[in-house]
Design a protein around this motif. Structure first.
Motif, PDB file in Angstrom:
ATOM      1  N   UNK A 122      59.124  46.615  69.005  1.00 47.56           N
ATOM      2  CA  UNK A 122      59.666  46.832  67.670  1.00 47.56           C
ATOM      3  C   UNK A 122      61.175  46.766  67.583  1.00 47.56           C
ATOM      4  N   UNK A 123      61.834  46.168  68.602  1.00 49.02           N
ATOM      5  CA  UNK A 123      63.305  46.176  68.639  1.00 49.02           C
ATOM      6  C   UNK A 123      63.899  45.497  67.413  1.00 49.02           C
ATOM      7  N   UNK A 131      62.671  44.951  64.441  1.00 48.03           N
ATOM      8  CA  UNK A 131      62.436  45.697  63.213  1.00 48.03           C
ATOM      9  C   UNK A 131      63.313  46.940  63.151  1.00 48.03           C
ATOM     10  N   UNK A 132      63.465  47.635  64.288  1.00 47.00           N
ATOM     11  CA  UNK A 132      64.308  48.832  64.302  1.00 47.00           C
ATOM     12  C   UNK A 132      65.762  48.475  64.027  1.00 47.00           C
ATOM     13  N   UNK A 133      66.236  47.387  64.627  1.00 51.32           N
ATOM     14  CA  UNK A 133      67.625  46.983  64.402  1.00 51.32           C
ATOM     15  C   UNK A 133      67.834  46.551  62.952  1.00 51.32           C
ATOM     16  N   UNK A 134      66.914  45.777  62.410  1.00 45.84           N
ATOM     17  CA  UNK A 134      67.051  45.323  61.022  1.00 45.84           C
ATOM     18  C   UNK A 134      67.091  46.504  60.068  1.00 45.84           C
ATOM     19  N   UNK A 135      66.254  47.510  60.297  1.00 47.83           N
ATOM     20  CA  UNK A 135      66.247  48.689  59.434  1.00 47.83           C
ATOM     21  C   UNK A 135      67.566  49.439  59.538  1.00 47.83           C
ATOM     22  N   UNK A 136      68.103  49.526  60.733  1.00 44.38           N
ATOM     23  CA  UNK A 136      69.380  50.213  60.930  1.00 44.38           C
ATOM     24  C   UNK A 136      70.505  49.479  60.220  1.00 44.38           C
ATOM     25  N   UNK A 137      70.538  48.156  60.349  1.00 48.65           N
ATOM     26  CA  UNK A 137      71.597  47.380  59.706  1.00 48.65           C
ATOM     27  C   UNK A 137      71.444  47.392  58.188  1.00 48.65           C
ATOM     28  N   UNK A 185      69.056  42.338  69.142  1.00 49.04           N
ATOM     29  CA  UNK A 185      67.765  42.868  69.572  1.00 49.04           C
ATOM     30  C   UNK A 185      67.150  41.887  70.553  1.00 49.04           C
ATOM     31  N   UNK A 186      66.534  42.416  71.599  1.00 51.79           N
ATOM     32  CA  UNK A 186      65.887  41.532  72.556  1.00 51.79           C
ATOM     33  C   UNK A 186      65.925  42.089  73.963  1.00 51.79           C
ATOM     34  N   UNK A 187      65.748  41.190  74.927  1.00 53.88           N
ATOM     35  CA  UNK A 187      65.731  41.608  76.322  1.00 53.88           C
ATOM     36  C   UNK A 187      67.156  41.670  76.879  1.00 53.88           C
ATOM     37  N   UNK A 214      69.447  52.333  68.351  1.00 54.81           N
ATOM     38  CA  UNK A 214      69.090  52.779  67.010  1.00 54.81           C
ATOM     39  C   UNK A 214      68.787  54.269  67.033  1.00 54.81           C
ATOM     40  N   UNK A 215      68.901  54.889  65.869  1.00 60.72           N
ATOM     41  CA  UNK A 215      68.661  56.329  65.788  1.00 60.72           C
ATOM     42  C   UNK A 215      67.234  56.689  66.167  1.00 60.72           C
ATOM     43  N   UNK A 216      66.309  55.740  65.964  1.00 59.42           N
ATOM     44  CA  UNK A 216      64.911  56.017  66.277  1.00 59.42           C
ATOM     45  C   UNK A 216      64.483  55.423  67.612  1.00 59.42           C
ATOM     46  N   UNK A 217      65.445  55.136  68.489  1.00 58.93           N
ATOM     47  CA  UNK A 217      65.068  54.636  69.816  1.00 58.93           C
ATOM     48  C   UNK A 217      64.123  55.651  70.470  1.00 58.93           C
ATOM     49  N   UNK A 218      62.965  55.177  70.977  1.00 58.31           N
ATOM     50  CA  UNK A 218      61.963  56.139  71.439  1.00 58.31           C
ATOM     51  C   UNK A 218      62.332  56.889  72.711  1.00 58.31           C
TER      52      UNK A 218
END
Length: 290
Positions: free
Chosen positions: A219-220, A222-228, A242-244, A268-272
């Protein structure tokens, strides 16, 4: 060589910090950065704990908002930690987010004037000077530290606009740029700084520390897009990656080419798993960055 680090975001509860610090120290991460965002974790408390829990990783503070803090108290706290953990901390100061400063009654009419007066006074106190100053905001009467650092540490300052960039180029030991700074703005910032300090620009690189929003794992993107999107309203601006490890290292290289001397990866703030993120930076991204 590009310095590479990572951020422990203050969105995480303080009790998660110990595991992240130990992961950073054990994995060989160069720098772990902490923030003092209102109204989350205090930077001096967290940096002291991080230094005590670690052996080698450097701990960055990016940044202490100067309207919140007496310059004399800031100098006392920095000096104490420098004597306890010499050279292990990286100190950054800045205007602070103006809305937050307003919430606590600390907003000033001229943040640039305050920052200049603060930088001059703080650096003088940490150098062991005895200072009397009656500025617009800073007032000191025959003040000197009883226990100044053995070696005065560099003081970095955050900047975005051209006036603050020019001030920081003149008066600070390095600049900190936010993760909303794309490559072209890094280049523009470096140009402003060079005009502010022409006598040193040709002799040595001026430290330019840049945060880079980064996400990896499931989900990298999607998480980055939501943060931006939350920060800028644009899910795909020319910031963030986002990526490897290879994708992130390639972006770090572009930021370095633009003028960054240190790139600090901001999850991201929601990094697991913040501890896993710092291990990823140290063990997988670092070997790919010159």
């Amino acid at each position: 060589m590009t310095t590479l680090g990572a951020v422990f975001r203050p969105d995480n509860p303080p009790e998660r910090l110990r595991d992240v610090v130990r992961a950073a120290d054990d994995s060989g991460l160069e720098e772990l950065w902490l923030w003092e965002d209102c109204f989350q974790e205090g930077a001096i408390a967290t940096v002291a704990a991080a230094l005590a829990w670690s052996e080698r990783v450097r701990i960055g503070v990016g940044v202490l908002p100067v309207p919140l803090r007496s310059v004399a108290l800031t100098a006392m706290e920095i000096a104490t930690l420098e004597r306890l953990f010499p050279g292990r901390a990286i100190w950054g100061i800045g205007h602070g987010v103006q809305d937050w400063m307003g919430q606590v009654g600390a907003r000033v009419a001229s943040p640039v004037t305050l920052l200049r007066e603060y930088l001059d006074a703080l650096r003088g106190l940490l150098a062991g000077e005895r200072i009397t100053v009656k500025g617009r905001y800073i007032h000191l009467d025959d003040v000197a530290l009883d226990w100044p650092p053995v070696t005065a540490p560099p003081i970095f300052a955050a900047a975005t606009g051209p006036r603050t960039l020019h001030l920081v180029g003149e008066a600070a030991d390095g600049v900190i740029l936010t993760s909303s700074t794309p490559a072209d703005r890094i280049r523009a910032a470096v140009d402003v700084i060079r005009t502010a300090r022409p006598e040193t620009a040709a002799r040595q690189p001026y430290p330019v520390i840049v945060y880079l929003a980064a996400a990896t794992g499931p989900g990298a993107a999607e998480r980055l897009a939501a943060r931006l999107r939350a920060d800028t309203g644009d899910p795909i601006p020319d910031v963030g990656v986002a990526g490897d490890a290879h994708a992130i290292a390639d972006c770090v290289a572009r930021w370095t080419e633009a003028g960054a001397t240190s790139v600090i990866l901001e999850p991201t703030a929601d990094d697991p798993d913040p501890a896993a993120f710092v291990r990823f930076v140290a063990e997988q991204v670092r070997p790919l960055v010159p």
